[in-house]
Motif scaffolding. Structure first.
Motif, PDB file in Angstrom:
ATOM      1  N   GLN A  13       0.828  -1.200   0.000  1.00 54.95           N
ATOM      2  CA  GLN A  13       0.000   0.000   0.000  1.00 54.95           C
ATOM      3  C   GLN A  13       0.862   1.250   0.000  1.00 54.95           C
ATOM      4  O   GLN A  13       2.010   1.225   0.476  1.00 54.95           O
ATOM      5  N   PRO A  14       0.341   2.358  -0.510  1.00 57.90           N
ATOM      6  CA  PRO A  14       1.082   3.621  -0.417  1.00 57.90           C
ATOM      7  C   PRO A  14       1.461   3.908   1.025  1.00 57.90           C
ATOM      8  O   PRO A  14       0.673   3.708   1.938  1.00 57.90           O
ATOM      9  N   GLY A  15       2.695   4.373   1.205  1.00 61.52           N
ATOM     10  CA  GLY A  15       3.213   4.604   2.535  1.00 61.52           C
ATOM     11  C   GLY A  15       3.925   3.425   3.133  1.00 61.52           C
ATOM     12  O   GLY A  15       4.577   3.554   4.179  1.00 61.52           O
ATOM     13  N   GLY A  16       3.820   2.281   2.498  1.00 61.09           N
ATOM     14  CA  GLY A  16       4.443   1.072   3.008  1.00 61.09           C
ATOM     15  C   GLY A  16       5.915   0.973   2.647  1.00 61.09           C
ATOM     16  O   GLY A  16       6.494   1.886   2.044  1.00 61.09           O
ATOM     17  N   SER A  17       6.512  -0.159   3.019  1.00 57.96           N
ATOM     18  CA  SER A  17       7.945  -0.383   2.815  1.00 57.96           C
ATOM     19  C   SER A  17       8.194  -1.747   2.182  1.00 57.96           C
ATOM     20  O   SER A  17       7.408  -2.687   2.374  1.00 57.96           O
ATOM     21  N   LEU A  18       9.279  -1.820   1.473  1.00 58.40           N
ATOM     22  CA  LEU A  18       9.782  -3.082   0.925  1.00 58.40           C
ATOM     23  C   LEU A  18      11.297  -3.043   0.970  1.00 58.40           C
ATOM     24  O   LEU A  18      11.899  -1.969   0.899  1.00 58.40           O
ATOM     25  N   ARG A  19      11.898  -4.224   1.045  1.00 56.29           N
ATOM     26  CA  ARG A  19      13.336  -4.316   0.894  1.00 56.29           C
ATOM     27  C   ARG A  19      13.640  -5.267  -0.253  1.00 56.29           C
ATOM     28  O   ARG A  19      13.282  -6.454  -0.196  1.00 56.29           O
ATOM     29  N   LEU A  20      14.279  -4.737  -1.262  1.00 61.35           N
ATOM     30  CA  LEU A  20      14.690  -5.540  -2.412  1.00 61.35           C
ATOM     31  C   LEU A  20      16.112  -6.051  -2.188  1.00 61.35           C
ATOM     32  O   LEU A  20      16.938  -5.370  -1.584  1.00 61.35           O
ATOM     33  N   SER A  21      16.362  -7.238  -2.715  1.00 65.05           N
ATOM     34  CA  SER A  21      17.692  -7.833  -2.640  1.00 65.05           C
ATOM     35  C   SER A  21      18.209  -8.096  -4.040  1.00 65.05           C
ATOM     36  O   SER A  21      17.444  -8.444  -4.939  1.00 65.05           O
ATOM     37  N   CYS A  22      19.494  -7.950  -4.189  1.00 63.35           N
ATOM     38  CA  CYS A  22      20.189  -8.266  -5.440  1.00 63.35           C
ATOM     39  C   CYS A  22      21.335  -9.193  -5.065  1.00 63.35           C
ATOM     40  O   CYS A  22      22.353  -8.742  -4.534  1.00 63.35           O
ATOM     41  N   ALA A  23      21.142 -10.477  -5.305  1.00 63.39           N
ATOM     42  CA  ALA A  23      22.132 -11.480  -4.928  1.00 63.39           C
ATOM     43  C   ALA A  23      22.986 -11.840  -6.134  1.00 63.39           C
ATOM     44  O   ALA A  23      22.457 -12.126  -7.216  1.00 63.39           O
ATOM     45  N   ALA A  24      24.293 -11.828  -5.945  1.00 59.72           N
ATOM     46  CA  ALA A  24      25.220 -12.098  -7.031  1.00 59.72           C
ATOM     47  C   ALA A  24      25.845 -13.470  -6.884  1.00 59.72           C
ATOM     48  O   ALA A  24      26.082 -13.942  -5.762  1.00 59.72           O
ATOM     49  N   SER A  25      26.136 -14.081  -7.991  1.00 59.28           N
ATOM     50  CA  SER A  25      26.886 -15.334  -7.999  1.00 59.28           C
ATOM     51  C   SER A  25      27.833 -15.326  -9.180  1.00 59.28           C
ATOM     52  O   SER A  25      27.582 -14.655 -10.183  1.00 59.28           O
ATOM     53  N   GLY A  26      28.939 -16.036  -9.027  1.00 60.47           N
ATOM     54  CA  GLY A  26      29.896 -16.127 -10.117  1.00 60.47           C
ATOM     55  C   GLY A  26      30.938 -15.019 -10.124  1.00 60.47           C
ATOM     56  O   GLY A  26      31.833 -15.032 -10.969  1.00 60.47           O
TER      57      GLY A  26
END
Length: 126
Positions: A13-26
């Motif tokens: 919802q607007p006003g909410g939060s998320l945490r995105l992850s970017c996982a690397a390999s190689g």
């Protein structure tokens, strides 16, 4: 094989939060700048944030300054994007990209990055 995998996208919802992850390999993510970009249908990919390798300096698009925070955990070979106070205009497919060269200061220009993940979808709606 160089690979980036984004995760953490969701409907919020607007006003909410998320945490995105970017996982690397190689490869050692710590050696490279990492950029977060987003794209909506019919639009070009736009820069959101980036983090440099050595000094971990960061940069943000004006539209997300004060709301988003990028960070890296080199031990986990992962970069995060903490997104707070989300707005409907933050919605889109979020990608992370690896800088073309090692040990550079990051920038918000798409051409500075070459290896990309498949993206994670962020939807901001009530």
């Amino acid at each position: 094989q160089v690979q980036l995998v984004e995760s953490g996208g969701d409907l919020v919802q607007p006003g909410g939060s998320l945490r995105l992850s970017c996982a690397a390999s190689g490869f050692k993510l710590a050696y490279y700048s990492i950029g977060w970009f987003r794209q909506t249908p019919g639009s070009e990919r736009e820069a959101v944030s980036c983090i440099s390798s050595r000094d971990t300096s960061t940069d943000y698009a004006d539209s997300v300054k004060g709301r988003f925070t990028i960070s890296r955990d080199n031990a986990k070979n992962t970069v995060y994007l903490q997104m707070d106070s989300l707005k409907p205009e933050d919605a889109g497919l979020y990608y992370c990209g690896t800088g073309r060269y090692m040990f550079t200061i990051c920038g918000l220009i798409e051409d500075e990055y070459d290896s990309w993940g498949q993206g994670t979808q962020v939807t901001v709606s009530s």
